[in-house]
Motif scaffolding. Structure first.
Motif, PDB file in Angstrom:
ATOM      1  N   GLY B  47       0.476  -1.017   0.035  1.00 31.03           N
ATOM      2  CA  GLY B  47       0.534  -0.355   0.041  1.00 31.03           C
ATOM      3  C   GLY B  47       0.086   1.165   0.317  1.00 31.03           C
ATOM      4  O   GLY B  47       1.863   1.343   0.308  1.00 31.03           O
ATOM      5  N   THR B  48      -0.292   1.800   0.361  1.00 29.84           N
ATOM      6  CA  THR B  48       1.048   3.192   0.691  1.00 29.84           C
ATOM      7  C   THR B  48       1.693   3.613   1.617  1.00 29.84           C
ATOM      8  O   THR B  48       1.150   3.100   3.023  1.00 29.84           O
ATOM      9  CB  THR B  48       0.178   4.430   0.320  1.00 29.84           C
ATOM     10  N   THR B  50       3.306   6.484   4.385  1.00 24.30           N
ATOM     11  CA  THR B  50       3.026   8.095   4.759  1.00 24.30           C
ATOM     12  C   THR B  50       4.297   8.134   4.862  1.00 24.30           C
ATOM     13  O   THR B  50       5.433   7.548   5.072  1.00 24.30           O
ATOM     14  CB  THR B  50       2.350   8.534   5.282  1.00 24.30           C
ATOM     15  N   ALA B 244      -2.726   1.448  -5.968  1.00 30.96           N
ATOM     16  CA  ALA B 244      -2.753   2.185  -5.009  1.00 30.96           C
ATOM     17  C   ALA B 244      -1.204   2.703  -5.186  1.00 30.96           C
ATOM     18  O   ALA B 244      -0.580   4.035  -5.000  1.00 30.96           O
ATOM     19  CB  ALA B 244      -2.320   1.371  -4.125  1.00 30.96           C
ATOM     20  N   TYR B 269       0.672   7.497  -4.822  1.00 30.43           N
ATOM     21  CA  TYR B 269      -0.604   7.998  -4.951  1.00 30.43           C
ATOM     22  C   TYR B 269      -1.091   7.626  -6.477  1.00 30.43           C
ATOM     23  O   TYR B 269      -0.193   8.206  -7.596  1.00 30.43           O
ATOM     24  CB  TYR B 269      -1.134   9.473  -4.378  1.00 30.43           C
ATOM     25  N   ILE B 270      -2.154   7.241  -6.586  1.00 33.90           N
ATOM     26  CA  ILE B 270      -2.826   7.260  -7.642  1.00 33.90           C
ATOM     27  C   ILE B 270      -4.109   7.781  -7.950  1.00 33.90           C
ATOM     28  O   ILE B 270      -5.031   7.363  -7.296  1.00 33.90           O
ATOM     29  CB  ILE B 270      -2.464   5.894  -8.320  1.00 33.90           C
ATOM     30  N   THR B 271      -3.951   9.209  -8.693  1.00 30.68           N
ATOM     31  CA  THR B 271      -5.526   9.523  -7.786  1.00 30.68           C
ATOM     32  C   THR B 271      -5.806  10.806  -9.275  1.00 30.68           C
ATOM     33  O   THR B 271      -4.812  11.737  -9.198  1.00 30.68           O
ATOM     34  CB  THR B 271      -5.783  10.616  -6.995  1.00 30.68           C
ATOM     35  N   ASN B 275      -7.464  18.030  -6.656  1.00 30.83           N
ATOM     36  CA  ASN B 275      -7.462  18.760  -5.297  1.00 30.83           C
ATOM     37  C   ASN B 275      -7.559  17.267  -4.722  1.00 30.83           C
ATOM     38  O   ASN B 275      -5.910  18.104  -3.926  1.00 30.83           O
ATOM     39  CB  ASN B 275      -9.680  18.832  -5.016  1.00 30.83           C
ATOM     40  N   ALA B 276      -7.055  16.995  -5.203  1.00 29.82           N
ATOM     41  CA  ALA B 276      -6.247  15.977  -4.367  1.00 29.82           C
ATOM     42  C   ALA B 276      -4.883  15.643  -4.413  1.00 29.82           C
ATOM     43  O   ALA B 276      -3.837  15.643  -2.982  1.00 29.82           O
ATOM     44  CB  ALA B 276      -7.179  14.265  -4.082  1.00 29.82           C
ATOM     45  N   ASN B 279      -3.684  18.806  -2.276  1.00 34.63           N
ATOM     46  CA  ASN B 279      -3.537  18.940  -1.297  1.00 34.63           C
ATOM     47  C   ASN B 279      -2.420  17.732  -0.407  1.00 34.63           C
ATOM     48  O   ASN B 279      -1.897  17.813   0.068  1.00 34.63           O
ATOM     49  CB  ASN B 279      -5.201  18.077  -0.638  1.00 34.63           C
ATOM     50  N   LEU B 280      -1.924  16.247  -1.610  1.00 32.54           N
ATOM     51  CA  LEU B 280      -1.068  15.837  -1.481  1.00 32.54           C
ATOM     52  C   LEU B 280       0.400  16.776  -1.182  1.00 32.54           C
ATOM     53  O   LEU B 280       0.894  16.535   0.298  1.00 32.54           O
ATOM     54  CB  LEU B 280      -1.270  14.638  -2.102  1.00 32.54           C
ATOM     55  N   LYS B 282       0.534  19.607  -1.413  1.00 34.60           N
ATOM     56  CA  LYS B 282       0.627  20.930   0.438  1.00 34.60           C
ATOM     57  C   LYS B 282       0.899  19.951   1.386  1.00 34.60           C
ATOM     58  O   LYS B 282       1.854  21.129   2.764  1.00 34.60           O
ATOM     59  CB  LYS B 282      -1.224  21.096   0.239  1.00 34.60           C
ATOM     60  N   ASP B 283       0.633  19.369   1.724  1.00 29.74           N
ATOM     61  CA  ASP B 283       0.217  18.305   2.944  1.00 29.74           C
ATOM     62  C   ASP B 283       2.522  17.628   2.588  1.00 29.74           C
ATOM     63  O   ASP B 283       2.625  16.565   3.972  1.00 29.74           O
ATOM     64  CB  ASP B 283      -0.341  17.393   2.753  1.00 29.74           C
ATOM     65  N   ASN B 285       3.936  16.132   0.845  1.00 29.79           N
ATOM     66  CA  ASN B 285       3.687  14.101   0.543  1.00 29.79           C
ATOM     67  C   ASN B 285       3.929  13.655  -0.835  1.00 29.79           C
ATOM     68  O   ASN B 285       4.387  12.757  -1.273  1.00 29.79           O
ATOM     69  CB  ASN B 285       1.840  13.268   0.696  1.00 29.79           C
ATOM     70  N   TRP B 304       4.055  29.191  -3.968  1.00 28.88           N
ATOM     71  CA  TRP B 304       4.970  28.202  -4.906  1.00 28.88           C
ATOM     72  C   TRP B 304       5.338  28.758  -5.698  1.00 28.88           C
ATOM     73  O   TRP B 304       4.746  30.139  -6.085  1.00 28.88           O
ATOM     74  CB  TRP B 304       3.492  26.537  -5.234  1.00 28.88           C
TER      75      TRP B 304
END
Lengths: 457, 565, 310
Positions: B47-48, B50, B244, B269-271, B275-276, B279-280, B282-283, B285, B304
């Motif tokens: 999985g992912t 962190t 994933a 991550y695969i999305t 926006n996700a 967010n990643l 920004k966080d 990740n 940025w």
């Protein structure tokens, strides 16, 4: 046989002198009783008013707010409610070759007054040969050296200029031209410029938008007021209020009409099964069980693509059809249960003994006695249908553009949630209010109509 | 009375305490359960995890994909995401360098003649199991791609090789293909016809090598998982958790390993949700995130560094030129072309800085003889002119013998951008010409089916390059091209395409492309919308990330981590 | 009991067959071309592709083959992920959806029961008013709004704390699961809270509670054994449908939080007209739901002695 001493006068009718017994309470029908109960339930009553108001909004709204929900205005895209609407009239746009100047200063400077039509800047070479990148920001340059949006690369050694037309809004912009380093990244040498933009409009546009009646009414330099959008505009500059009304039409149509249809189908199906009974009942109910077992959302999506949406169609009908096909069995089961129960009641047997016909039984007893349950089911079905529509629109399987629905508006709004929250807030609010109103009304109806389902509050 | 009340209160208090106890138990239970579940999850799949976007210590960069590659069999791959991964884990005979020029890959030197080519493979090119990459691996790969039973959709890109088309249609056996391994390190190729751009073709994904013995041992699942693929590129895939994550580690057997500075590219991550991804980013990740027009302000607020990139694809409205369609009428097409303004679309509606207003089928980045093609042959697309447009419309109505043009069907896809675009154009044509346009929004495969069968008047289409030559765009409207969905047929254009295909003189070829561009404009074959671009943000410590129009995009093979310390 | 279970299982199998058939014929009536792709292919390649997926045979034969493979538990090979079996896809992604769903159901059930009991206990007092307000929100706000807001809240939380406490997307560890499953369970939790509250209120004023109190039973015993246990029953009945709604309704949460669950795959497959994946997923979900409903019914029989399984 002895005389009992009775005379014929003894058998005379006694005149009814006065009311023997005063009826202390008027006799109430089932529905009157229910209405009184509902009226006592303040929440349910307000919900009912709210629903009526929503229907008025949908049906009468477009007559009052006569703005075409499809009318686009690319100059007023994504405007929150209450944006300043003043615009100055200017000449039509002509492309710029960088030679016509007003200002002959040095450094990074405006070549012409900055407007929302175009910002034209020019600058003197910072190096002998070099490529510059033009940036635009909404903040002054800080120490983190984030120049903002890269707009273009300009190279040359003389007569450097750039024309910015990208999504210009009234307000302050900070432009920067940066000499690129050998890797193509922003280098050390740059110049910045703060620019104040005024909103402008051309005569042609003012006419086309109906802001003025004729060309004679305005001259260059005049100020006009752009169209009013009380709820703001969406991503194509369409009026949110008008779209919310049009969207209400779609969402409420699906939300109310689809449950009405499938509850009706369920009632007929369930009543038939319950009334006939026996093998037919078994068979019919088995089939209903199958349909219940279909994973609802998966099949909603499947049916949506099976029915397809043709060119120019809104996609409302396929959704309606899919909902009806999948959602009827719950009502059918419920009604069948009710009918089976009522069939065994003593008064039905009494009725039969007195020679009542089947139609009479159905019309006089079965339907009225199940009506309460059906009505409650119907009311609770509305929120779920509205949610289904919104959900399908969210994953892009809803109504086809340009038809608006609250769900599809939410979907669009979610993307701009951070920047222009009004595009999400209004449709989401409408969905929530509608769902809430129907839920509370459903509660009220259940309490008022059905003694067995009455909840204790 | 008071007694009862107090006992009621007492009951409530006790029950409340009891309830509080249950709450605690529930929280404890759920926590324990989640712990167990996470252990179970970590047992079944990695999985992912962190992680930080950039880990300088381990040399790891974490990124996100919008979609995952359907599979990584290079002979079947069609999409950009597969191209990205394959560009990192595989290497063809030739590749592109940092300046997008052709550079040696597995072949250390090559000779391309008019009718044939020879490649000499480097001695130290290795597969990830240590074996040498040989000329046989290429021949096997190309035959596999052309094998009719495998039905590869990109087989056509091999057609310039002699007999390739005949092999692909089953008319000749596989070994009739005009490519031979003379020995392990020499590969010769014969052409079907004289060819000026074979070096650029060879850098394409379908031309990547496949080793026969490995391929045959995968039981038809070649490229479906990390261990079902053999690598010869700078990286090798060490794990692939479908949907994933995907992890690429430096390939220790790669011949040019000293030039590879990253140890790991971790697709954590695969999305598809922009926006996700933002967010990643920004966080902290992920190290790179694209921006949509909607989240530009938020990127500005975060101060940025924003980058801009033109991704090479052009988008346009294609008319249906079939016999029975009103859009076959030239004046109607001209009216529609003149009634819209691609600058307005780009500046006001799509609003992304990377986009360029469309002016031609040929994008600005294509090179001509010496300078960019579009500088040598400027596209003189007429500017929006409503009066002229309406005159053309009147002519069209007269020619068609109608008072009102019947509603036009406008086929579009179901992605957000085409939604906005189709709604925008619907309003533009209504407002400016009074034309009724019916939007026909269809999911991907239904849209393609309708495009193929010609069930449309207008269709939102786009075209991306396969190889770095104007021909990748230039032959799109040739009458025999199956991707010419509107079935535009013009003998003059066909003639120019043939010249561009078979001439070896750059000037003659570029002249032909200039002619093609002019025909497309004069005949209003398409309405150019825009050249797609993108804006994106990167982690400040990651350097040397390359964006490519052709080949692996985003390219991390030359990236490095610089913490500035 | 065993006979009942067996009967239900047989019915379940027939239901699954019905679902499979419905899906098969629905799928084969979808307009569009599952084999089309960005680049047009020649007739020959198309024919080869059709042969590869068996689409060149008559529909009856396709159905027969499909059913035969179904019995063997083989859903075939994905159309878009050409070298991957649908079984593998389900095997890899369903556990993720299931984990998410189970957690959400647990959150919803526990939360619903406890909040419901609390509100009933403190009826018309502050806790009741606050919770019922939240419940109304939970019922009337669409799930995708919650999901979007939930992710936004996470970003801001992490931003505020200066470090990544809870990841904003992805899957793998406990921290990934918490917020998505809460968001997924929220609607159901609100619904169950309402249900629990009204059922609890009914129980509280029931005669047997008064009797129990009069008898002098300890308060804890009355509360747990008599009130909670009886009030929970209606909650359990709706749990079956709730599980169904949650496990198949996970699309939105999976999409927003980038969770590689089966729901997201299904939506993708639909957009790609990936016949085998669509059919495989639907049949699998259908079978799963049928099974879950049977389990819930059996559990209900165990919990409520008044119900005899018949």
């Amino acid at each position: 046989m002895a005389e009992a001493g009775l005379t014929s006068t003894d058998f005379e009718r006694i005149e009814q002198s006065a009311a023997i017994q005063a009826i202390t309470r008027p006799s109430l029908s089932y529905w009157q009783d229910a209405w009184i109960r509902l009226k006592d339930n303040r929440r349910a009553l307000y919900s009912l008013y709210l629903i009526i108001a929503l229907l008025m909004f949908t049906i009468a709204g477009p007559w009052v707010w006569r703005i075409d929900p499809g009318a686009q205005d690319v100059d007023q895209i994504s405007q929150p409610p209450g944006t300043d609407r003043k615009a100055t009239v200017v000449e039509p746009f002509v492309p710029w070759d960088g030679t016509t100047l007003i200002d002959t200063g040095t450094g990074l400077r405006l070549a012409q007054p900055a407007t929302t039509q175009a910002v034209r800047i020019q600058w003197d070479p910072l190096t002998s040969t070099g490529t510059y990148r033009v940036y635009r920001n909404i903040f002054p340059l800080g120490e983190e050296r984030a120049f903002g949006l890269p707009l273009a690369e300009v190279s040359g050694s003389d007569g450097l200029y750039f024309e910015d037309r990208l999504d210009l809004r009234p307000g302050t912009y900070h432009y920067a031209v940066v000499v690129l380093d050998e890797f193509g990244g922003p280098g050390e040498r740059f110049e910045t410029l703060e620019v104040e933009l005024t909103r402008v409009i051309t005569v042609y546009e003012a006419l086309a938008k109906g802001l003025v009646a004729s060309t004679n009414d305005i001259r260059i330099g005049d100020e006009v007021k752009l169209a009013l959008h009380p709820f703001g505009t969406d991503y194509l500059g369409r009026d949110m209020l008008a779209r919310l009304m049009a969207g209400a039409g779609v969402s409420l149509f699906i939300g109310i009409f689809a449950p009405f249809l499938y509850v009706l189908l369920g009632v007929v199906y369930g009543a038939t099964a319950g009334f006939i009974g026996g093998r037919t009942d078994q068979g019919l109910m088995r089939f209903a069980d199958f349909v219940v077992a279909l994973p609802f959302l998966l099949f909603m999506i499947l049916f949506k693509i099976v029915f397809g949406i043709g060119p120019g169609e809104s996609g409302i009908m396929p959704m309606l059809l899919a909902l009806v096909i999948l959602a009827w069995p719950a009502t059918a089961r419920l009604v069948r249960g009710q009918i089976l129960q009522i069939r065994e009641e003593g008064y039905i047997s009494a009725c039969r003994l007195l020679g009542a016909k089947t139609t009479y039984l159905v019309v006089r007893h079965m339907i009225p006695n199940t009506m309460g349950v059906i009505l409650v089911t119907l009311t609770f079905a509305v929120p779920s249908a509205i949610f289904t529509e919104a959900f399908l629109s969210f994953i892009g399987m809803g109504v086809a553009p340009p038809t608006p629905s609250w769900g599809s508006m939410c979907n669009e709004g979610l993307k701009t949630m951070l920047t222009y929250p009004h595009e999400l807030v209004f449709p989401a609010l409408f969905i929530s209010i509608t769902v809430l109103a129907f839920n509370l009304l459903g509660d009220g109806l259940r309490d008022a109509l059905d003694a067995r389902m009455r909840s204790r509050e | 009375m008071s007694d009862i009340t107090s006992s009621e209160d007492g009951f409530t208090r006790t029950a409340g305490r009891q309830l509080a106890l249950f709450f605690l138990m529930a929280i404890g239970g759920v926590a324990a359960l989640m712990w167990v579940l996470s252990i179970a999850a970590s047992l079944t799949s990695s999985g992912t995890t962190t992680s930080q976007a950039v880990d300088a210590e381990t040399g790891t960069v974490t990124i996100a994909f919008t979609t995952e590659p359907p599979q990584l069999d290079s002979t079947l791959a069609t999409d950009m995401q597969s191209g990205m991964v394959l560009g990192h884990v595989m290497e063809g005979l030739l590749t592109y360098d940092a300046n997008n020029e052709i550079a040696p890959g597995v072949a250390e030197r090559w000779e391309i003649g008019e009718n044939d080519a020879t490649f000499w493979l480097r001695e130290d090119a290795r597969w990830s199991d240590g074996e040498t990459v040989t000329a046989h691996d290429f021949v096997f790969a190309w035959r596999t791609a052309l094998d009719p039973k495998r039905a590869s959709e990109y087989a056509f890109i091999l057609y310039p090789i002699k007999n390739a088309e005949a092999v692909n249609t089953g008319k000749l056996p596989l070994d009739a293909l005009g490519a031979q391994a003379v020995d392990d390190r020499t590969l010769t190729v014969q052409f079907e016809r004289p060819l000026a751009y074979f070096d650029k073709l060879v850098a394409f994904t379908t031309y990547l090598p496949v080793r026969q013995d490995f391929f045959e041992n995968t039981d038809g699942k070649y490229g479906a998982d990390a261990d079902k693929l053999l690598y010869n590129g700078p990286f090798m895939m060490t794990s692939w958790v479908h949907g994933a994550s995907l992890r690429m580690d430096k390939n220790p057997h790669y011949w040019n390993r000293d030039k590879v500075k990253l140890n790991t590219i971790n697709v954590g991550y695969i999305t598809p949700d922009p926006n996700a991804r933002l967010n990643l980013f920004k966080d902290n990740n992920i190290a790179l995130s694209g921006l949509t027009a909607e989240n530009l302000p938020s990127a500005l607020e975060n101060r940025w560094q924003i980058h801009r990139f033109v991704d090479g694809s052009v988008f346009f409205i294609e008319f249906n030129h079939r016999e029975d369609r009103v859009t076959r009428n030239l004046n109607l097409r001209k009216a529609m072309l003149l009634a819209q303004d691609s600058a307005e679309l780009v500046y006001k509606v799509t609003k992304i800085p990377g986009y360029l207003p469309g002016a031609s089928l040929f994008p600005t980045w294509l090179m001509g003889v010496d300078k960019p093609l579009r500088e040598e042959y400027p596209a003189n697309l007429p500017r929006m002119d409503l009066e002229l447009a309406r005159r053309h419309l009147d002519l069209a109505k007269r020619e068609l013998g109608v008072d009102q043009i019947p509603p036009l069907t406008f086929l579009t896809g179901d992605n957000p951008i085409s939604n906005i675009q189709s709604e925008y154009f619907q309003a533009v044509f209504k407002k400016n010409l009074g034309l009724d346009v019916k939007i026909d929004k269809q999911i991907f495969k239904q849209r393609l089916a309708k495009m193929t069968s010609g069930d449309f008047d207008l269709v939102l289409a786009g075209w991306g390059p396969d190889y770095n030559d104007p021909l990748t765009f230039g032959d799109l409207f040739a009458s025999w091209n199956l991707n010419n969905r509107g079935r535009y047929a013009n003998p003059e254009l066909d003639r120019q395409v043939r010249i561009a295909q078979s001439s070896l003189d750059p000037k003659t070829r570029m002249d032909a492309f200039g002619q093609i561009q002019q025909i497309l404009i004069d005949d209003a074959v398409i309405i150019p919308n825009y050249e797609r671009g993108s804006v994106y943000v990167t982690h400040p410590h990651v350097k040397g990330v390359l964006r490519r129009v052709i080949g692996a995009d985003v390219d991390y093979t030359r990236a490095w981590i610089d913490t500035g310390a | 009991m065993w006979r009942y279970t067996l009967k239900r299982l047989i019915q379940g199998v027939i239901t699954v067959w019905f679902i499979a058939t419905a899906t098969f014929f629905a799928m084969h009536n979808v307009p569009g071309d599952p084999l089309a792709n960005d680049k047009a292919v020649t007739e020959e390649i198309r024919a080869n592709l059709e042969a590869k997926y068996g689409l060149d045979r008559p529909i009856g034969e396709q159905y027969a083959i499909y059913m035969k493979n179904l019995v063997r538990g083989d859903f075939g090979i994905s159309f878009t992920q050409q070298n991957r079996e649908v079984n593998d896809i389900i095997k890899e992604h369903f556990p993720i959806s299931a984990t998410l769903g189970i957690l959400a159901v647990i959150f919803a059930a526990l939360g619903g029961v406890l909040w419901g009991a609390l509100t009933a206990l403190y009826r018309n007092k502050l806790p009741d008013i606050i919770i019922m307000f939240l419940v109304i929100l939970g019922i009337s706000v669409p799930s995708f709004v919650f999901a979007g807001l939930g992710q936004l809240a996470l970003v801001n939380l992490n931003d505020l704390l200066g470090q990544s406490i809870l990841p904003v997307a992805g899957w793998g560890t406990v921290s990934h699961m918490l917020v998505p499953s809460l968001v997924l369970g929220l609607g159901t939790m609100a619904y169950l809270t309402r249900l629990m509250r009204s059922s609890m209120l009914e129980v509280i004023s029931a005669d047997y509670i008064r009797t129990a109190k009069a008898k002098g039973l300890p308060a804890t015993r009355i509360f747990t054994r008599h009130q909670l246990r009886n009030a929970i029953l209606p909650v359990i009945t709706v749990l079956g449908p709730a599980i169904a709604a949650i496990t198949t309704g996970g699309f939105v949460v999976e999409m927003v939080f980038a969770i590689p669950g089966l729901g997201r795959y299904f939506v993708q497959a639909v957009q790609q007209l990936d016949y085998t994946v669509i059919m495989g997923t639907t049949v699998f979900y259908g079978a799963f739901l049928v099974f879950m409903v049977i389990v819930v019914d059996l559990v209900y029989g165990l919990v409520d002695p008044r119900v005899r399984l018949e």
